[in-house]
Write an enzyme that holds these catalytic residues in place. Sequence first.
Site, PDB file in Angstrom:
ATOM      1  N   GLY A 113     -13.616  -1.686  -6.985  1.00  0.00           N
ATOM      2  CA  GLY A 113     -15.016  -1.130  -6.786  1.00  0.00           C
ATOM      3  C   GLY A 113     -15.065  -0.102  -5.542  1.00  0.00           C
ATOM      4  O   GLY A 113     -15.928   0.008  -4.741  1.00  0.00           O
ATOM      5  N   GLY A 114     -13.828   0.412  -5.026  1.00  0.00           N
ATOM      6  CA  GLY A 114     -13.853   1.388  -3.739  1.00  0.00           C
ATOM      7  C   GLY A 114     -14.328   0.605  -2.691  1.00  0.00           C
ATOM      8  O   GLY A 114     -14.087  -0.560  -2.206  1.00  0.00           O
ATOM      9  N   THR A 146      -4.101  -0.807  -7.212  1.00  0.00           N
ATOM     10  CA  THR A 146      -4.781   0.211  -7.712  1.00  0.00           C
ATOM     11  C   THR A 146      -3.899   1.468  -8.086  1.00  0.00           C
ATOM     12  O   THR A 146      -2.951   1.604  -7.266  1.00  0.00           O
ATOM     13  CB  THR A 146      -5.840   0.602  -6.672  1.00  0.00           C
ATOM     14  OG1 THR A 146      -6.965   1.415  -7.227  1.00  0.00           O
ATOM     15  CG2 THR A 146      -5.271   1.052  -5.343  1.00  0.00           C
ATOM     16  N   ASP A 204      -7.668   8.457   0.269  1.00  0.00           N
ATOM     17  CA  ASP A 204      -8.153   7.517   1.108  1.00  0.00           C
ATOM     18  C   ASP A 204      -7.889   7.867   2.716  1.00  0.00           C
ATOM     19  O   ASP A 204      -8.594   6.981   3.482  1.00  0.00           O
ATOM     20  CB  ASP A 204      -7.678   6.134   0.810  1.00  0.00           C
ATOM     21  CG  ASP A 204      -8.569   5.570  -0.285  1.00  0.00           C
ATOM     22  OD1 ASP A 204      -9.360   6.130  -0.965  1.00  0.00           O
ATOM     23  OD2 ASP A 204      -7.913   4.427  -0.893  1.00  0.00           O
ATOM     24  N   THR A 221      -9.663   0.404  -9.512  1.00  0.00           N
ATOM     25  CA  THR A 221      -8.769  -0.418  -9.080  1.00  0.00           C
ATOM     26  C   THR A 221      -8.751  -1.820  -9.825  1.00  0.00           C
ATOM     27  O   THR A 221      -9.640  -1.754 -10.726  1.00  0.00           O
ATOM     28  CB  THR A 221      -9.344  -0.864  -7.644  1.00  0.00           C
ATOM     29  OG1 THR A 221      -9.125   0.272  -6.655  1.00  0.00           O
ATOM     30  CG2 THR A 221      -8.722  -2.183  -6.902  1.00  0.00           C
ATOM     31  N   SER A 228      -7.543   1.062   3.312  1.00  0.00           N
ATOM     32  CA  SER A 228      -8.037   0.501   1.965  1.00  0.00           C
ATOM     33  C   SER A 228      -9.281  -0.490   2.188  1.00  0.00           C
ATOM     34  O   SER A 228      -9.416  -1.233   3.158  1.00  0.00           O
ATOM     35  CB  SER A 228      -6.961  -0.382   1.224  1.00  0.00           C
ATOM     36  OG  SER A 228      -7.460  -0.654   0.293  1.00  0.00           O
ATOM     37  N   ARG A 268       0.985  -1.215   0.024  1.00  0.00           N
ATOM     38  CA  ARG A 268       0.121  -0.119   0.096  1.00  0.00           C
ATOM     39  C   ARG A 268       0.955   1.344  -0.065  1.00  0.00           C
ATOM     40  O   ARG A 268       2.039   1.369   0.669  1.00  0.00           O
ATOM     41  CB  ARG A 268      -0.776  -0.226   1.373  1.00  0.00           C
ATOM     42  CG  ARG A 268      -1.903   1.229   1.315  1.00  0.00           C
ATOM     43  CD  ARG A 268      -3.070   0.925   0.373  1.00  0.00           C
ATOM     44  NE  ARG A 268      -4.045   1.648   1.098  1.00  0.00           N
ATOM     45  CZ  ARG A 268      -5.034   2.150  -0.103  1.00  0.00           C
ATOM     46  NH1 ARG A 268      -4.986   1.741  -1.316  1.00  0.00           N
ATOM     47  NH2 ARG A 268      -6.065   2.797   0.288  1.00  0.00           N
TER      48      ARG A 268
HETATM   49  N1  GLY Z   1      -8.505   3.191  -3.566  1.00  0.00           N
HETATM   50  C1  GLY Z   1      -9.311   2.082  -3.321  1.00  0.00           C
HETATM   51  C2  GLY Z   1      -9.023   1.319  -1.834  1.00  0.00           C
HETATM   52  O1  GLY Z   1      -7.932   1.051  -1.459  1.00  0.00           O
HETATM   53  O2  GLY Z   1      -9.939   0.588  -1.321  1.00  0.00           O
END
Ligand code: GLY
Length: 568
Positions: free
Chosen positions: A469-470, A395, A419, A377, A448, A101
Site C-alpha cells: 500500500g505505498g 515489491t 521512491d 507491493t 521505503s 532493498r
Molecule cells: N515501493 C513502496 C515502498 O517501498 O514503500
Amino acid sequence: MKMRSITKTFVVALTLLLSITLFAEGGRTPLRAKNGIVTSASHIASQVGVDIMKQGGNAIDAAVATAFALSVTWPSAGNIGGGGFMVYHGDDGKATTFDFREKAPLAATERMYLGLDGLVVDNSNHRSLLSVGVPGTVAGMYKAHQELGKLPWADLVAPAVKLARDGIPVSWELYSGFRSNQSFWDQYPSSAEVFLKPDGSSYEFGDTWVQPDLAATLELIQEQGRDGFYKGKNAKMLADFMRANGGIITEEDLEKYEAVEREPVRGTYRGYEIVSMPPPSSGGVVIIEMLNILEGYNLASYGHNSAQYLHLLTESMRRAYADRAEFLGDPDFNESMPLERLMDKDYAAKLRASIDMNKASVSDENEYASIYESDETTHYSVVDKDGNMVSVTYTLENGYGSRIVAEGGGYLLNNEMGDFNAVPGVTNRNGQIGTTPNLIEPQKRMLSSMSPTIVAKDGRPVFAVGSPGGRTIINTTIQAILNIIDFNMNIAESVEAPRIHHQWLPDVTSFEGLGFSEDSIRLYEDMGHEVRARGEQGSVMGVYFDRDSDLFLGAADSRAGDGGVVGY
Ligand code: GLY
C-alpha cells in the site's frame, strides 16, 4: 534410484499424506493449525511455503520458497526483479532483519530525471528503463537462507521452477491485471512475450499461464544461488538489455549488489515488544513513534473507530509522517539520522502534549510531506512448528513494476527509483518532497514505507503483520497492531477491520468508504479534519501464536483476491 533415496522419498510422501493441510481464504475466523502457517497474497504460494515446512523446513525456508513462488504466481508484486525487507523473530528470542532493498545504479545522478526547467521529464522516474533499481530479492533470500535456513537451497527454489514450467491457472486477479496493463504489453515486446499468448492474443480467465523464460532463470538461481542472478548468463542478459534500450544497470552493478543483515528497530507498547524494519524502511521507526504517542491514551475506552479514536490516531500519524519525511533515508548514506530520539518515549510525550483532544492540528506546508509511492507491493507472514516467525514485505513498486520484462529472463523489472526524492529542494503540498536524506546517489537505497513487523512478549513472538500500500503501509500495519492489543480482536478481525490513512501532507484523511459509520465520520469532521472516501487500503497477512491453546492462528485479508492462509 539408490535405496536411501527411495526410503527418503517414501518418508516425505508419508509425512505429507499424514499431515492434513488446512486452508482459508479470508473472513473473520482465523485459520487454526498445530504445526505452522503461511499467509500470502497467493494461496498457491502459501501452499508452497507450508509444503516446505512439511518437508522439515523452518520459517526461513518457508519464507524463501514462498518468495520464489510468489514471483511466479503474483507478478503484480511477487518478484525476483525487485526488492524488500524480511524481519525474523525466533522463539529463542533471536531477532534480526534482512534488507534487500534495490539500489541506485552506479551511473545514477541526483538530477538524472530532470529537464532544463528543473521538472521531471515524462514521469521517467516511474515509467522507463531508467526507473529500475538494482534488484535485491535474490540476494536477500540467499542471505537469509545462509544465515538461518535449514533445507538445501535448491529444494526451496524447486517449487517455483515447477510452477513456472508447468503453468498456473489464470485467476480473475491475474486476468484483470493482465488486461489493465495491455497498453504496456503493446509497448514492450519482451513483456508481450510473457503476458500475451504466443499468437498475441490475451489470456482468458481460467487459461493456463506458463512462463518458460522465468523457469529457466529460476533454474539458474536454483543451481547457482545468488550468483545465478547476479553473475554469468542472467547478469549479461540483463546488462545487454539495459544497454540496448537506454537503461543504465551494468554487470558491475549486479555483481556489487549485497543484501544487508541489520539490527531491527525495537520499541515497547503496553507490555509488548515491537520488532520492526530499520531504515531504509521508514516503517519501523514511524510505527514505534506513533505507538509511543498513543500509549498515553486509553484508546479502548473511546471505542474502535470512534471519532475520538480516529482523531488521536490521525494526530499521531500527522506528527510521525512529518518526521519520516524530514529525517529518514538510507542509513549507509545518512549517518546522523536521529533514530533514538524519534523512538524515544519522552519525545513522544512532547508530541502528545501538542495534541488537542477535540481539535485537528493543521499540517504546515513549510514542513515536510511524503513522496508518492504506489499502492502495490505484497506482504506475507510465516510461523513454523517451533513458533519462529518471519514477516516479509517485498515489491516491484507499482503493480507489475516498470511493466518491462527483462528480455529472455522472463521476470518483471521494478520501478523503485521513483521512491527517491527526484527534485532536490522542492517540497510542496501535493506530496512532492525534496529533502536531502533521500536524494539520489549511486549505490544508495531509496526510502521505503514497507513495514514488516513482529510483536513479541517476554522475548517470544506473538504475532507478525504487514501490508502492501505505498505510503499507507505504515498506517495499515499500526492499525492491525492496535486492533489486537487495544481492541482485543483476533488476528482475522484485526486484518479485516476498516482503516484510515493520514500522511501529514496533503492534510486529508482517507478512509475505506464502506467501513465507517457516517455518524463517526461527521463527528470527526467537526473536529476539523478533511476527509475523503477511498476503496480498499492495503491487505494485511498475519499469523499469531496463541500460547493458551498452543495453536497457531493465521489470516489472509479478504481484500486480496488471490490470497490464502494455509496451515497444517
Ligand atoms: N515501493 C513502496 C515502498 O517501498 O514503500
